[in-house]
Design a protein around this motif. Sequence first.
Motif, mmCIF file in Angstrom:
data_model
loop_
_atom_site.group_PDB
_atom_site.id
_atom_site.type_symbol
_atom_site.label_atom_id
_atom_site.label_comp_id
_atom_site.label_asym_id
_atom_site.label_seq_id
_atom_site.Cartn_x
_atom_site.Cartn_y
_atom_site.Cartn_z
ATOM 1 N N THR A 463 -19.352 -4.249 16.861
ATOM 2 C CA THR A 463 -20.392 -5.384 16.961
ATOM 3 C C THR A 463 -19.950 -6.727 17.558
ATOM 4 O OG1 THR A 463 -21.380 -4.274 15.121
ATOM 5 C CG2 THR A 463 -22.010 -6.696 15.572
ATOM 6 N N ALA A 467 -21.703 -8.480 20.958
ATOM 7 C CA ALA A 467 -21.965 -9.854 21.175
ATOM 8 C C ALA A 467 -21.468 -10.483 22.195
ATOM 9 C CB ALA A 467 -21.774 -10.460 19.718
ATOM 10 N N ASP A 468 -20.202 -10.569 22.094
ATOM 11 C CA ASP A 468 -19.206 -11.252 23.272
ATOM 12 C C ASP A 468 -19.640 -10.984 24.662
ATOM 13 O OD1 ASP A 468 -17.844 -12.483 21.358
ATOM 14 O OD2 ASP A 468 -16.019 -11.445 21.736
ATOM 15 N N LYS A 471 -23.238 -12.253 25.481
ATOM 16 C CA LYS A 471 -22.969 -13.796 25.705
ATOM 17 C C LYS A 471 -22.277 -14.150 27.206
ATOM 18 C CE LYS A 471 -23.198 -18.142 24.412
ATOM 19 N NZ LYS A 471 -24.317 -18.829 24.072
ATOM 20 N N VAL A 479 -26.830 -15.836 21.118
ATOM 21 C CA VAL A 479 -26.356 -14.559 20.806
ATOM 22 C C VAL A 479 -26.572 -14.488 19.439
ATOM 23 C CG1 VAL A 479 -25.112 -12.357 20.838
ATOM 24 C CG2 VAL A 479 -25.701 -14.124 22.874
ATOM 25 N N ASN A 480 -27.333 -13.646 18.653
ATOM 26 C CA ASN A 480 -27.272 -13.375 17.229
ATOM 27 C C ASN A 480 -26.785 -12.021 16.990
ATOM 28 O OD1 ASN A 480 -27.783 -12.973 14.338
ATOM 29 N ND2 ASN A 480 -29.801 -13.306 14.569
ATOM 30 N N ALA A 481 -25.551 -11.752 16.758
ATOM 31 C CA ALA A 481 -24.724 -10.583 16.805
ATOM 32 C C ALA A 481 -25.372 -9.617 15.879
ATOM 33 C CB ALA A 481 -23.234 -10.717 16.579
ATOM 34 N N HIS A 482 -25.981 -10.083 14.543
ATOM 35 C CA HIS A 482 -26.387 -9.450 13.659
ATOM 36 C C HIS A 482 -27.150 -9.932 12.710
ATOM 37 C CE1 HIS A 482 -24.609 -5.855 10.770
ATOM 38 N NE2 HIS A 482 -25.768 -6.092 10.777
ATOM 39 N N ARG A 496 -18.718 -13.096 15.317
ATOM 40 C CA ARG A 496 -18.899 -13.397 16.653
ATOM 41 C C ARG A 496 -20.413 -13.700 16.854
ATOM 42 N NH1 ARG A 496 -14.873 -14.861 18.308
ATOM 43 N NH2 ARG A 496 -15.426 -14.533 20.463
ATOM 44 N N GLY A 497 -20.676 -14.211 18.193
ATOM 45 C CA GLY A 497 -21.940 -14.740 18.435
ATOM 46 C C GLY A 497 -22.088 -16.126 17.869
#
Length: 838
Positions: A463, A467-468, A471, A479-482, A496-497
Amino acid sequence: MSRPRRIRHTLIAAATAVAVGLATPAAAAPPLPDAPAWHVGIPPIATKWTGQVGPNNALPEYPRPQLTRDKWQNLNGVWEFARANVGQAVPTGQSLGERVLVPYPIESALSGIQRHEDRMWYRRTFSVPATWNVGTGQRLVLHFGAVDYDAKVWVNGTQVATHRGGYDGFDVDVTGALTASGPQELIVWAEDLTDATGQPIGKQRRVGDRGIFYQGSSGIWRTVWMEPVPAASVTGLKLTPDVAAGVLRLTANVDGDTAGLQVQAVAKNGNKVVGRVTGAAGAELAVPVPNAKLWSPDDPFLYDLQVTLVSGTRQVDQVGSYFGMRSIGTQRGADGKLRIALNGKILFNLANLDQGFWPDGLNTAPTDAALKWDLQQDKAMGFNAVRKHIKVEPDRWYYWADKLGLMIWQDMPSANTGPIPAQWRDQFEAELHEMVREHQSWTSIVAWVPFNEGWGEWDRAATGRIADEVKAQDPTRLVNAHSGVNCCNSHGDSGRGDVIDFHQYVGPASPAPSGDRVAIDGEHGGFGLKTSNHMWFGDGFAYEMTPDKAALTSKYVENTKAVLTSAKMCGISASIYTQITDVEAELNGFFTYDRQVTKMDLKQVKAVNEQVIKGADGSAGNVPQPPAGTPGLTGIAFYPLDETGGTTAADAAGDNDGSLVGGAAFVAGKNGNGVSVDGGSQYIDIGKPLLNTASDYTAAAWVKLDKADGAFQTVVSQDGPTNSDFFLQYSGADQRFAMSFAGVRALGPTKPNVGQWYHLVGVRDTVKGELRLYVDGELAGTASACLPQAGPTGNTVIGRGKYGGNPVDYLDGTVDQVHLYDRALSPTEIRELYASGN
């Protein structure tokens, strides 16, 4: 020659047309027969646009607002239809037995089919206008907005394309498959197994579950159309505003022989040219936009753009477009908390959750006016943002968001709620990056959301990597990873994100920003109201039901005022309320599923929404400073528990003696005597609240556990109306010590040993918005607890808690040297207290 607009299809090229004319297959396709006729189905409930849809009015609007040409032809309307069997030969030249209205998915009433098929055939004929000069300098391109899920396309018996993916479109140059004149036969095969596979499906299910998942949508569900284009033509525009540099960064993707070709771009404000640039096709160009008028929800200003492909002085191709100048990022407010900023200014994103389902068209809005209507209501209610929830819409939806001025948080459609099977993971990632690529030029989109509540997530590290990569693909947006990283199937925070996102029903959620990530409430609310004759199943549910419109409105207003509190105290930068309309069994909309009934008083809704956006500006002084409190390490109450008998625990700091309840007894303790409790019904009751839970406080005690299993055990707490105001405890769920609120725990690092004495200190710090746990003088854990607590209502107790209105979590062990403080002790004081043994 094939013309891939998207990066993942396999396009099967037809034979290239020769200069003297078009390829001619053995037999021309027959036209559609007159019968049987198409008939609209009957949806369980109808929208006000249902009756406006028919064979001559099936989404007739130009479907691609960011790349326009004058010549085009819509292929929506009545097509032939039939179920397809596995291995069945292509029905070239054969009439199919049913009629379907494209582009409405076959399960919808508007399609006229109104059932699911795993596999299906579509067939129609079309004519190419002679004025298009196709085959003598012009090519013919077919555009499919979306086909769910696998698709194959034939023109006059020649297969010209295959495509996989239900939420992105594909284009194909079919010039070489055309006959010299007359009707051209177009056949589409589609397969959609929905939740029987690992494909991205969002909320779709083959059979609606009367819960949070809905009737699926199969086959063609966005506009099909065609246009003539030159042999060398513009196939796409990548538009990226650079406000700081005062330019629009433009890349014109060109297909065909680009030798000697250049791109000329002109930006206009009405009839006034504001900037122009000329450069190589396929290269990034900088269109000057001096003193740019910036796009925002309050002023969604858009510039016109004309892009021309030239060879010397000769015009080869020309397309129209538009763009907005805006930036999205983060910055710290006067309160020191990191927040979302639009155009360099903090702006709270107050959003509605929008799932994009319709009772008559399912995945497809019945008309363009209907597609626009939901967004218009968002604006009218005072929202400035929308979360497009695990669905991707047709281009015109984003066009209206651009025009109306709404910031869009765009989700990736999830697969099933469990981990995506290994063989489908590459496909998920490919579709995610394709979604970003196709939508990277919409002004309104400010954030990408790869995962929701862990649905489909297979690994926390994966995940973070995804996200990286998003981005890196688009560094200009958040970026809203989750979304809902605290919820459901989540594998936990990847770190991340740009965003920390919690879900809480009814909420609102109150995560705090951390490091270089802002915090948002990704879902909350969900208050419901039943509305007779306007419900999909005739019944339904919500996260909390209300009896009438007034009560529903009151709940919304109260809940949204709490959003403002969370923004001020915790620093959340956005909140997303569930939801704009009811959807099937979910009855938690501002409007019924058919959009016929308004369920709240929208004047009150708008007033409180505007209050939140104005008030959540990151101003300093939002968190009140607590009083200094009582100095020294004795505290406002101190229970040495050194008595040798009786049922009274004396307060050595004052006159707040406690009573031993249920047979609790004095025994040898850590320092002198302590009190032993049996984990069943024994505890010490102080008889009144001693700690002001609306401010800072600290509780400290020595404790020795007689067991350490999956049961909770509370050392010190204070009763609230339903739950304890706080718990200094052993958390059975984690098998570690904790300082907790209900649902929030600052945890120690390891499981304690039975029979060993530990010094526990729990601190409530309102300024930092934290709970802190210290074990044996050292900081062991912290947790965000930024929302203010109510004042005290129940007794302070030692040896039990309260949850759901009942006494719970009795301590099984011995407690000693209990201190209570009306302030947050410092780390130095806590180490000193531990060293003293008191």
